[in-house]
Design a protein around this motif. Structure first.
Motif, PDB file in Angstrom:
ATOM      1  N   THR A 362       0.841  -1.202   0.000  1.00  0.00           N
ATOM      2  CA  THR A 362       0.000   0.000   0.000  1.00  0.00           C
ATOM      3  C   THR A 362       0.881   1.259   0.000  1.00  0.00           C
ATOM      4  O   THR A 362       0.596   2.220  -0.730  1.00  0.00           O
ATOM      5  N   ALA A 363       1.946   1.209   0.792  1.00  0.00           N
ATOM      6  CA  ALA A 363       2.834   2.385   0.867  1.00  0.00           C
ATOM      7  C   ALA A 363       3.508   2.629  -0.489  1.00  0.00           C
ATOM      8  O   ALA A 363       3.666   3.783  -0.912  1.00  0.00           O
ATOM      9  N   ILE A 364       3.889   1.556  -1.172  1.00  0.00           N
ATOM     10  CA  ILE A 364       4.544   1.717  -2.485  1.00  0.00           C
ATOM     11  C   ILE A 364       3.567   2.369  -3.474  1.00  0.00           C
ATOM     12  O   ILE A 364       3.915   3.300  -4.200  1.00  0.00           O
ATOM     13  N   VAL A 365       2.345   1.895  -3.475  1.00  0.00           N
ATOM     14  CA  VAL A 365       1.358   2.477  -4.400  1.00  0.00           C
ATOM     15  C   VAL A 365       1.148   3.960  -4.072  1.00  0.00           C
ATOM     16  O   VAL A 365       1.129   4.808  -4.980  1.00  0.00           O
ATOM     17  N   LYS A 366       1.059   4.275  -2.791  1.00  0.00           N
ATOM     18  CA  LYS A 366       0.892   5.692  -2.371  1.00  0.00           C
ATOM     19  C   LYS A 366       2.055   6.538  -2.870  1.00  0.00           C
ATOM     20  O   LYS A 366       1.874   7.646  -3.372  1.00  0.00           O
ATOM     21  N   LYS A 367       3.257   5.979  -2.732  1.00  0.00           N
ATOM     22  CA  LYS A 367       4.468   6.722  -3.122  1.00  0.00           C
ATOM     23  C   LYS A 367       4.396   7.173  -4.586  1.00  0.00           C
ATOM     24  O   LYS A 367       4.774   8.283  -4.929  1.00  0.00           O
TER      25      LYS A 367
END
Ligand code: ADP
Ligand code: GN1
Ligand code: MG
Length: 372
Positions: A362-367
């Motif tokens: 999820t954090a990677i997609v947000k980034k």
């Protein structure tokens, strides 16, 4: 009986220009069609290669309609590639006609055949050799999505109904558990339990589609790494192949299928499950590339749900392999006993690893949604 010789005679393979056939052999690692590489030696002693395929008409019930899709899509891509100054003979498949001017040939045993020029100086990868390869494949699949954004979707036939309807795949799986081979069911108890525990999630994306919260797009639907050819010289992603399932669908499943196959630390049929898991660096490379390739066309909801696309596609493929194992291996080609069970196990191991790495995904997609 495959009658490959009838097919070879039906297409202009052996001609004055191409010379005579020197070799015909099974080719590639596809699970569905029978693919053959044909080589001719021209009168000038150079080589001319073709890909001849027997379409799987048990799975694709209407090969003529399927070929109509492939011809429409490749002609459309051809124009788009030309307008961008690309080489349409290398950057898309091109359907070669029979001597009678048809896009496919039916032999005397009712098999359907088609012919493509072999895309020269290309390589097909079962595993990304570098993060860059995987990133490039992501840009190419995203770009494919973009190229087909204005394709007249109403002319496409649905070659396999409910192909990526995970809820309907789950119903098929339940039927396989109810009606499958008892010995196989006993062997797969742990995998069956794993799949049943996750029933609730199977309808998440199809429900959002039905509610209009996710858009229906023209998608590839089989975006594994070995369905893209790379340029052997530059190692850039060159041509997206295996267009049999180009149909209306969800971008999330295209994203997800690439992750399922290409961001797995192990092979799809690895038997040592300690080797199977999600490679977060590859997940990141693909996320970045896919969003770049789609060039802003994905909605906020689609982008937010990319991790769910990866997980559900992996799960769906797992229940498809498992259902096929339970009912006697009639769909996917197998090369050893329990091959489909081994494949289901890797998919479920990968799902479990995605669940463990959910926050990172999820954090990677947000980034990449809000670049700093
Ligand atoms: P399947 O549906 O069985 O997966 P594919 O259409 O993906 O069949 O073809 C199987 C393999 O054949 C591909 O993975 C690729 O290696 C090779 N291939 C298919 N078409 C071409 C082509 N036009 N040029 C070079 N290689 C090709
Ligand atoms: C099949 O045709 P191929 O091998 O590229 C299958 C996909 C699965 C995949 C699993 C028409 O793809 O849906 O995800 O195997 N294609 C069809 O490796 O069912
Ligand atoms: Mg393929």
């Amino acid at each position: 009986m495959n009658n490959i010789n009838e097919a070879i005679a039906a297409f202009p393979i052996e001609t004055a220009q191409n010379g005579s056939l020197t070799e015909s052999r099974p080719y590639g690692n596809g699970h569905i069609n029978d693919t053959f590489l044909l080589r001719c030696e021209t009168p000038e002693k150079s080589e001319k290669k073709f890909i001849l395929q027997r379409m799987n008409h048990t799975i694709f019930k209407n090969p003529p309609q399927l070929m109509e899709n492939v011809v429409h899509v490749t002609q459309y891509l051809r124009k788009s590639i030309l307008s961008q100054g690309g080489d349409p003979n290398r950057e898309t498949l091109n359907v070669l006609q029979t001597r009678d001017g048809a896009d496919w040939f039916q032999d005397s045993s009712q098999n359907y055949w088609r012919l493509f020029p072999f895309i020269e100086r290309s390589v097909c990868l079962e595993k990304a050799e570098s993060e860059k390869d995987f990133y490039d494949s992501a840009v190419a699949f995203g770009n494919f999505q973009k190229q087909l954004a204005d394709f007249p979707v109403e002319i496409l036939h649905e070659t396999i109904p409910n192909f990526h309807n995970t809820a309907s795949r789950f119903a098929d799986f339940q039927k396989a558990v109810a009606e499958g081979d008892q010995a196989r069911i006993a062997l797969a108890q742990a995998e069956i339990a794993f799949a049943l525990e996750r029933q609730k999630e199977t309808s998440v994306l199809v429900n959002l589609l039905a509610e209009g919260a996710l858009p229906l797009r023209v998608t590839h639907n089989d975006t594994k790494l070995n369905n893209i050819l790379f340029d052997a010289d530059t190692h850039k992603a060159l041509c997206i192949i295996d267009l049999d399932t180009v149909m209306p669908g969800l971008s999330l499943y295209d994203f997800g299928d690439s992750i399922r196959f290409g961001a797995n630390t192990g092979a799809e049929d690895e038997t040592d499950l300690s080797k199977v898991g999600l490679d977060l660096s590859l997940f990141e490379a693909f996320t970045k590339g896919y969003l770049e390739g789609c060039a802003g066309r994905l909605t906020a909801k689609e982008t937010e749900l990319l991790p769910m696309g990866a997980k559900l596609m992996t799960y769906e493929c797992g229940i498809r392999f498992l259902a096929d194992f339970l009912t006697g291996d009639h769909y996917f080609k197998i090369h050893r006993d329990h091959h489909n069970l081994d494949r289901a196990r890797t998919q479920f191991q990968l799902v479990a690893d995605m669940e463990a790495k959910w926050q990172d995904m999820t954090a990677i997609v947000k980034k990449y949604t809000n670049p700093a």
